[in-house]
Motif scaffolding. Structure first.
Motif, short mmCIF file in Angstrom:
data_model
loop_
_atom_site.label_atom_id
_atom_site.label_comp_id
_atom_site.label_asym_id
_atom_site.label_seq_id
_atom_site.Cartn_x
_atom_site.Cartn_y
_atom_site.Cartn_z
N SER A 32 62.63 43.50 -34.67
CA SER A 32 63.86 42.79 -35.02
C SER A 32 63.95 41.49 -34.22
O SER A 32 63.94 41.51 -33.00
N MET A 33 64.01 40.36 -34.92
CA MET A 33 63.98 39.05 -34.26
C MET A 33 65.39 38.44 -34.14
O MET A 33 66.25 38.68 -34.98
N LEU A 34 65.57 37.64 -33.12
CA LEU A 34 66.85 36.96 -32.92
C LEU A 34 66.89 35.62 -33.65
O LEU A 34 65.87 35.08 -34.09
N SER A 35 68.09 35.06 -33.73
CA SER A 35 68.36 33.88 -34.52
C SER A 35 67.49 32.66 -34.19
O SER A 35 67.05 31.95 -35.10
N PRO A 36 67.20 32.36 -32.92
CA PRO A 36 66.45 31.12 -32.64
C PRO A 36 65.00 31.13 -33.11
O PRO A 36 64.36 30.07 -33.07
N LEU A 37 64.46 32.27 -33.55
CA LEU A 37 63.05 32.32 -33.93
C LEU A 37 62.73 31.28 -35.00
O LEU A 37 61.67 30.65 -34.97
N ARG A 38 63.65 31.08 -35.94
CA ARG A 38 63.40 30.14 -37.02
C ARG A 38 63.14 28.73 -36.47
O ARG A 38 62.22 28.02 -36.91
N SER A 39 63.94 28.31 -35.50
CA SER A 39 63.76 26.98 -34.92
C SER A 39 62.43 26.87 -34.17
O SER A 39 61.76 25.83 -34.22
N TYR A 40 62.08 27.94 -33.47
CA TYR A 40 60.79 27.93 -32.76
C TYR A 40 59.63 27.81 -33.75
O TYR A 40 58.68 27.08 -33.52
N MET A 41 59.70 28.56 -34.85
CA MET A 41 58.63 28.48 -35.86
C MET A 41 58.59 27.10 -36.52
O MET A 41 57.52 26.56 -36.79
N ARG A 42 59.75 26.53 -36.76
CA ARG A 42 59.80 25.21 -37.39
C ARG A 42 59.14 24.17 -36.50
O ARG A 42 58.43 23.29 -37.00
N PHE A 43 59.32 24.27 -35.20
CA PHE A 43 58.80 23.26 -34.29
C PHE A 43 57.27 23.21 -34.29
O PHE A 43 56.68 22.16 -34.05
N ILE A 44 56.60 24.34 -34.56
CA ILE A 44 55.14 24.33 -34.60
C ILE A 44 54.60 24.34 -36.03
O ILE A 44 53.40 24.53 -36.24
N GLY A 45 55.50 24.19 -37.02
CA GLY A 45 55.06 24.10 -38.41
C GLY A 45 54.73 25.43 -39.05
O GLY A 45 53.90 25.49 -39.96
N LEU A 46 55.39 26.49 -38.64
CA LEU A 46 55.08 27.82 -39.17
C LEU A 46 56.23 28.45 -39.94
O LEU A 46 56.10 29.54 -40.49
N GLU A 47 57.38 27.77 -40.01
CA GLU A 47 58.54 28.35 -40.68
C GLU A 47 58.28 28.65 -42.15
O GLU A 47 58.62 29.73 -42.65
N GLU A 48 57.65 27.72 -42.86
CA GLU A 48 57.42 27.90 -44.28
C GLU A 48 56.53 29.12 -44.55
O GLU A 48 56.77 29.88 -45.49
N LEU B 179 42.19 33.87 -24.69
CA LEU B 179 41.43 35.11 -24.69
C LEU B 179 42.40 36.28 -24.84
O LEU B 179 43.31 36.45 -24.02
N GLU B 180 42.21 37.08 -25.88
CA GLU B 180 43.06 38.23 -26.19
C GLU B 180 42.23 39.50 -26.14
O GLU B 180 41.16 39.58 -26.75
N ALA B 181 42.71 40.51 -25.41
CA ALA B 181 41.93 41.73 -25.21
C ALA B 181 41.80 42.57 -26.47
O ALA B 181 40.75 43.19 -26.71
N ALA B 182 42.83 42.61 -27.32
CA ALA B 182 42.82 43.48 -28.50
C ALA B 182 42.15 42.79 -29.68
O ALA B 182 42.02 41.56 -29.73
N LYS B 183 41.73 43.60 -30.62
CA LYS B 183 41.22 43.09 -31.90
C LYS B 183 42.40 42.91 -32.84
O LYS B 183 43.14 43.86 -33.11
N PHE B 184 42.60 41.70 -33.33
CA PHE B 184 43.74 41.42 -34.22
C PHE B 184 43.34 41.60 -35.68
O PHE B 184 42.18 41.34 -36.03
N PRO B 185 44.31 42.01 -36.54
CA PRO B 185 45.68 42.39 -36.22
C PRO B 185 45.75 43.73 -35.50
O PRO B 185 44.92 44.60 -35.73
N MET C 57 49.71 36.11 -37.55
CA MET C 57 50.03 34.78 -38.07
C MET C 57 50.11 33.76 -36.94
O MET C 57 49.58 32.64 -37.05
N LEU C 58 50.77 34.14 -35.84
CA LEU C 58 50.92 33.22 -34.72
C LEU C 58 49.58 32.90 -34.07
O LEU C 58 49.30 31.74 -33.72
N LEU C 59 48.74 33.92 -33.90
CA LEU C 59 47.44 33.69 -33.27
C LEU C 59 46.55 32.82 -34.15
O LEU C 59 45.91 31.87 -33.67
N ARG C 60 46.52 33.12 -35.44
CA ARG C 60 45.69 32.31 -36.36
C ARG C 60 46.23 30.89 -36.48
O ARG C 60 45.46 29.93 -36.64
#
Length: 546
Positions: free
Chosen positions: A51-67, A38-44, A115-118
């Motif tokens: 600005s994202m840090l280096s490990p974000l790519r690995s986190y996205m890869r693990f859930i299939g979102l890197e591509e 349950l999210e209070a705001a209307k997305f997007p 993107m993450l929510l969807r």
């Protein structure tokens, strides 16, 4: 988002659809659990923090979102450039030194978060935006019992109640569990900051045409009253913001202009750019402020005495927040979301007790928070914005957990003192400040690499400690300074720059098991790992401290 009605019952309820909530929901749904978000705001929806840090790519890869991230067109971030003292050369943090897997992105948060929510909905999560959680019903006293259900409402007038077995609070800075029920949030006075920012077109990129192209630029104000960020984005705009302590901001805003009036927010913002020579250079003659884009918000830093309880976890900004410097927010969101998911899974399977799972989660978040806190404090000290911090601003429990992990590396294996003192805090700050040593140039780094090998200047290699560095340098102060800088980066990263490094460091005698369909905790088996884990407080001690 889901077009169905909010269910009356779910196995796991996640409050909040930002990066932490969406990521935790995806992880748990992929483990076979029934998750409702349950999210209070209307997305997007708009959000700062681009600005994202280096490990974000690995986190996205693990859930299939890197591509999908790659195809979206976000600006690739090869590192970050800093000038913390005017008049000195810049300091450059090179993400690419660890290979292409360590490159990150500058993002437009409304797009990334959507993107993450969807994506969580694609995994099977029942995700509802524009749906606010108003209250939580507890079995008894919230400080010592478990949550049972939550009431929700929408702007369209719908409302209801949802029961659950497990709760994850990812409600952002509002932090419904911490602020409304546990009432254990503590504000950090030394980082009671305010940010003001806007968006520009026609701004040049720092390092354009070089391997630094796409890197954010961070610069200290020449009046030593704050610092600024400059972040290029893929829609052609550049985010430029200024951060300073709230008291300084109020004092600056109170000064009258030539016409005898106090400055507007836009005038105040533009006045600060006069103290930023390289930012002005990047803006140049072609830079133009996007009308109506100026925004301001309090970047108050806070932490809490615990981040979990019986059948609930607190993650992301709902748990703690440090400072926008070094862009740690989303990284801590992902780390805490992963910790919440794997400790819930481990507790459900009976691998550990629920009390122990809570202690592991609290320890992991405390260490992640404190590591970044010292990076920020070290940078602030370089910019003369921070004196020796008082211990209450660090948080004794948070410091103890992190200090026990770092002590053998920072102070040497022979140092067995556990006493928490201002001197210890200052020593930690000085270690982390080494990572911003602007007197070190790339020629010096190349020379040290040629003489001592790649590992001493590789931020992803194991740390070796100050004693070993002094022994290797053998009186060569220039080489020692170079190695100390990279030693600080290694301690700061603590292998978290590796692919999902959350699973590499033993905590309380257990390591995280990062496997799809098998998230959980594994007991440390080898003697070497047991020695490393023994430096940490026991589960009972952590639970008592919480």
């Amino acid at each position: 988002m889901s077009s169905a009605l909010v269910p009356t019952r779910t196995e796991i309820l996640v409050i909040g659809g930002g990066p932490a909530g969406s990521y935790a929901a995806s992880l748990l749904q992929r483990e076979g659990h029934q998750v409702t978000l349950l999210e209070a705001a209307k997305f997007p929806r708009y959000h700062i923090g681009e600005s994202m840090l280096s490990p974000l790519r690995s986190y996205m890869r693990f859930i299939g979102l890197e591509e999908e991230f790659e195809k979206h067109g976000f600006v690739v971030k090869p590192g970050a450039s800093f000038r913390l003292v005017q008049g000195l050369r810049e300091s450059w943090t090179d993400f690419g030194i660890g290979g292409p897997d360590h490159l990150s992105w500058n993002v437009i948060r409304s797009e990334m978060d959507d993107m993450l929510l969807r994506h969580s909905a694609k995994q099977g999560v029942q995700a509802f935006d524009d749906t606010r959680v108003d209250s939580i019903t507890w079995e008894g006293d919230p400080t010592s019992s478990r949550p049972l259900s939550a009431t929700w409402s929408t702007k369209q007038g719908s409302s209801g109640e949802i029961a659950f077995d497990w709760l994850i609070d990812a409600s952002g800075r509002a932090g419904i569990v911490e602020t409304k029920y546990l009432k254990n949030r503590q504000m950090r006075e030394s980082l009671r900051n305010v940010a003001v920012w806007g968006y520009w077109t026609g701004v040049k990129r720092h390092g354009a045409g070089t391997r630094k192209d796409g890197s954010p630029w961070f610069e200290a104000l020449s009046d030593q009253q704050g610092w600024a960020w400059t972040i290029p984005l893929h829609d052609g705009t550049t985010s430029i913001g200024v951060v300073m302590h709230e008291d300084i901001s109020k004092a600056k805003k109170a000064k009258l202009n030539a016409d005898g009036k106090t400055p507007t927010l836009t005038e105040h913002y533009l006045e600060q750019l006069e103290f930023l020579p390289h930012v002005r250079e990047l803006i140049g003659d072609k830079g133009s402020l996007v009308p109506g884009s100026i925004k301001s918000a309090g970047d108050y830093s806070y932490f809490a005495t615990r981040y979990s309880g019986d059948h609930f976890r607190i993650i992301g900004d709902a748990a703690n927040f440090i400072d926008p410097f070094f862009s740690s927010g989303v990284h801590i969101a992902m780390t805490s979301a992963t910790s919440a998911a794997l400790t819930i899974c481990s507790s459900i399977r009976g691998e550990v007790t629920e009390d122990f799972a809570q202690a592991w989660h609290d320890t992991k978040l405390s260490i992640a928070h404190t590591r970044f806190l010292f990076v920020v404090l070290g940078a602030y000290q370089q910019m003369h914005l921070q004196d020796v911090p008082i211990l209450s601003d660090i948080g004794a429990d948070n410091f103890d957990r992190a200090f026990e992990l770092f002590r053998p590396v920072i102070f040497g294996l022979a140092d067995a003192s556990k006493e928490l003192t201002n001197e210890r805090v200052q020593q930690m700050m000085e270690i982390y400040a080494e990572s911003f040593d602007a007197t070190i140039n790339e020629d010096s780094i190349s020379a040290v690499r040629a003489r001592y090998g790649q590992d001493v200047v590789d931020p992803f290699a194991p740390a070796v400690g100050k004693e070993k560095i002094a022994e290797m340098a053998a009186g060569d102060s220039e080489s020692e300074r170079v190695m100390l800088r990279f030693e600080a980066l290694k301690i700061f990263g603590d292998q978290n720059f590796a692919a999902l490094g959350i699973g590499l460091a033993p905590l309380l005698g257990y390591v995280a098991r990062i496997e799809r369909g098998n998230l959980g905790l594994d007991k440390v088996e080898t003697q070497a790992e047991a020695v490393s884990a023994a430096a940490m407080p026991s589960a009972t001690e952590v639970a008592a401290a919480a």
